[in-house]
Design an enzyme around this catalytic site. Structure first.
Site: not given
Lengths: 348, 333
Positions: A74, A99-100, A143
């Site tokens: 990412e 969430d990431f 998540h």
């Protein structure tokens, strides 16, 4: 307007019923047709079509040079989007789950969001960062978060959160055309996914052709006189359901769909609360230091006298989102908690 | 390597060093009594690049203004070698309205779209945006390249590895450059990195890796030449590590009590060394050296004067430029 002006009557648009995800994809496709500088990249956005159907069918239409699967990196691919935007492209970059955010936050808040300011307005970063948010399907603490308050807290990025198919399309169009970085947060529960519990409002009329829903204008989703519910995303639908139930008892609920957190339509909040004198804030993000507090402060900063009764907040009570369904339903703002909060507000 | 190029490398290094010495002077001029980092005409942290000029000169000799650079928190030598306007850069460092970022960025956050130059105060995080610039350049069918520069400490960050992998995977025209000055603030490379050369790490991504020893500007020039040619030809990225020298502290005010190599550092200064080499080759004499230094000094002092004479930004405009549209005022976004 002067009397000599000819009022512009929008051409009637054909309407079809689409799911939110199809409406969102339609906007992306139309903008890609219009502008060759628009590309979409992220994890599983190609042949899979996006884990939450954010890019279904786009690979077939636009090919792998414009609908680009990335490695699970990412930081690298969001940064790539930033560099491409700085050079004048209009990339849409997907962070699979909000969430990431933690694995790539630096690129988002130190680079994407700050370059325009640090450059004194000389460098623009016209990119869209899309991401899926929200819980309610037992996906656990890593998540199911919304985290929109986190994005909105950090200056330099617009934050839009559509709740309806028509808004999903119009806000996406506006986001792609915007010269600023725009974070576009779509709730899995409003996408109309075939593999999740159906929300009947996730399929709705969507105008044909291209149109923009201006970023920063809230929508009165339901007019009412007794109490204002300020909310966004999936909670709009829950709040509308509750409002319909309560109308049978003569409780007249106004539901305000914020549509975007940055900019925040403070005028719309004040207008509604000035009318009803009662405020309930429903937010699927964590309660403390977040959106609900900001909405309340908007009113009290302006005139605490607008509030005839104390504010009710329905948010996640500062716990990670639990896995087991009864636990998860206990912390999410679902119908029961929203209804109870409205009843407390009108009884006070 | 032709004589003109060699002299020009020297000139670039001298201009950069002259600049750093002037900034050093201005920075410390009014920090007292004692040392107050927030005081003076140039407030805040100051990371100077003296000793690292060979990297900038050797790299930028192969780049045009159409090529991009993403630099680090120690950016001045790269900005100068890449042709960033000296006046506007200095005005930014002095926090003036005429600066590159109208005083919103500061010395670690210089943005010059006219030369595609930018830098970042966050270790390794300048690498990913360089991928995107390279991506845009290639997509438009140009042979332009992006150079991404970090220090050796950054080679241990995730962004470094993600970027090398993605650039290699997509054959992006990027030249990755690591300035190994032996020190990540106070931690020596030997205490932070298991391999002796970060250039070896290129093998993990299937791209060429090359280490230039001895802070040698002509070695940098040669290595970068190969990497840029490869990138322009569409053959993908390369990684070059240069063993360079941080002549001064991590930041100004750093007493460097941790440093074991300080006693020798001045004798390793790359500029007098290269000057001797060019004199020996008959390319420079006293008069030529004097001309180069006088010209650098004139340009630098002009830039400092411009900065000092420029207005400070209007405090009422502190919230401008968050977004491109609506000028924002505090608390109403």
């Amino acid at each position: 307007m002067t009397v000599t002006d000819t009022p512009t009557v929008p051409a009637p648009r054909a309407k079809r019923r689409l799911t939110t995800s199809k409406a969102m994809v339609e906007a992306i496709a139309q903008e890609m047709e219009r502008n060759p500088e628009v590309v979409y990249l992220g994890e599983d956005v190609g042949s899979y079509g996006g884990i939450f159907s954010s890019t279904t069918g786009l690979l077939d239409r636009f090919g792998p040079d414009r609908i680009i699967d990335t490695p699970i990196s990412e930081t690298a691919f969001i940064g790539l989007g930033i560099g491409a935007a700085v050079e004048g492209m209009r990339p849409i970059v997907e962070l699979m789950f909000a969430d990431f955010l933690g694995v790539c936050l630096d690129q988002i808040y130190n680079h994407m969001a700050k370059i325009h300011y640090e450059s004194g307005g000389v460098v623009k970063v016209p990119m869209v960062l899309t991401t899926a948010v929200g819980g309610g399907y037992s996906d656990g603490a890593q998540h199911s978060q919304c985290l929109w308050g986190t994005f909105a807290h950090l200056p330099g990025m617009k934050v839009v959160v559509p709740s309806t198919p028509a808004d999903a399309k119009g806000l996406m169009t506006a986001a792609i055309r915007d010269d600023n970085p725009v974070v576009y947060m779509f709730h899995k529960g409003v996408m109309g996914l075939p593999w999740m519990a159906k929300n009947p409002r996730a399929t709705d009329d969507v105008p044909d052709g291209d149109y923009e829903v201006p970023i920063g204008k809230a929508r009165v989703a339901r007019e009412g006189n007794d109490v204002t519910v300020v909310t966004l995303s999936l909670s709009v639908h829950h709040s509308l359901d509750v409002a319909e139930t309560l109308s049978a008892e003569g409780i007249d609920v106004e539901v305000l769909d914020l549509r975007s957190l940055v900019p925040l339509d403070r005028e719309a909040i004040l207008t509604s609360v000035a009318k009803t004198g009662r405020l309930v804030v429903v937010d699927e993000d964590y309660q403390s230091f977040g959106v609900s507090g900001e909405v309340v402060a908007t009113v009290t900063d302006h005139d605490p006298g607008l509030l005839r009764v104390p504010v009710q907040r329905v948010a996640v009570p500062d716990v990670p989102i639990p896995y087991a369904r009864p636990l998860e339903y206990a912390v999410l703002p679902r119908h029961d908690r929203i209804e109870a909060a409205i009843r407390r507000a009108v009884a006070a | 390597m032709d004589a003109q190029t060699r002299v020009s490398l020297y000139e670039t290094m001298v201009l950069s060093r002259t600049y750093e010495e002037a900034i050093l002077r201005e920075y410390h001029a009014d920090k007292g009594p004692g040392f107050d980092i927030g005081k003076g005409l140039v407030p805040g942290e100051m990371h100077l690049s003296a000793g690292q000029e060979p990297v900038a000169a050797g790299l930028c000799a192969h780049l045009t203004r159409d090529d991009a650079i993403t630099a680090t928190h120690r950016p001045h030598h790269l900005a100068i070698a890449h042709g960033v306007d000296l006046r506007r850069m200095t005005a930014e460092i002095f926090g003036r309205e005429t600066g590159l970022g109208r005083g919103r960025g500061g010395h670690m956050h210089l943005f010059d779209p006219s030369t595609h130059f930018s830098c970042s105060g966050i270790i390794a995080e300048g690498y990913p945006p360089a991928l995107g610039q390279a991506f845009a350049f290639r997509r438009r069918g140009t042979d332009r390249v992006a150079a991404a520069v970090t220090g050796e400490g950054a080679a241990n960050q995730g962004a470094f590895h993600e970027s090398l992998n993605l650039a290699a995977l997509w054959s992006l025209p990027v030249v990755f450059v690591v300035e190994d000055n032996d020190w990540g603030i106070s931690v020596p490379r030997t205490a932070s990195t298991a391999v002796g050369s970060n250039a070896l790490r290129a093998a993990a991504y299937g791209i060429p890796g090359e280490r230039v020893e001895d802070n040698d500007v002509e070695g940098v020039y040669a290595a970068v030449g190969r990497a840029v040619a490869r990138a322009r030809a569409g053959e993908g990225p390369s990684l070059i590590e240069v063993h360079t020298l941080r002549l001064w502290g991590h930041f100004e005010g750093d007493a460097q009590g941790y440093r074991q190599d300080l006693a020798d550092a001045p004798t390793h200064d790359p500029i007098p060394r290269y000057e001797r080499r060019l004199r020996d080759a008959g390319l420079l004499d006293d008069a030529a050296v004097e001309r180069v230094k006088a010209s650098a000094s004139e340009r630098v002092e002009d830039a400092i004067r411009f900065a000092k004479e420029s207005p400070l930004p209007d405090p009422a405009a502190a919230t401008a430029y968050v977004f491109t549209d609506a000028p924002s005022a505090g608390g109403t976004r």
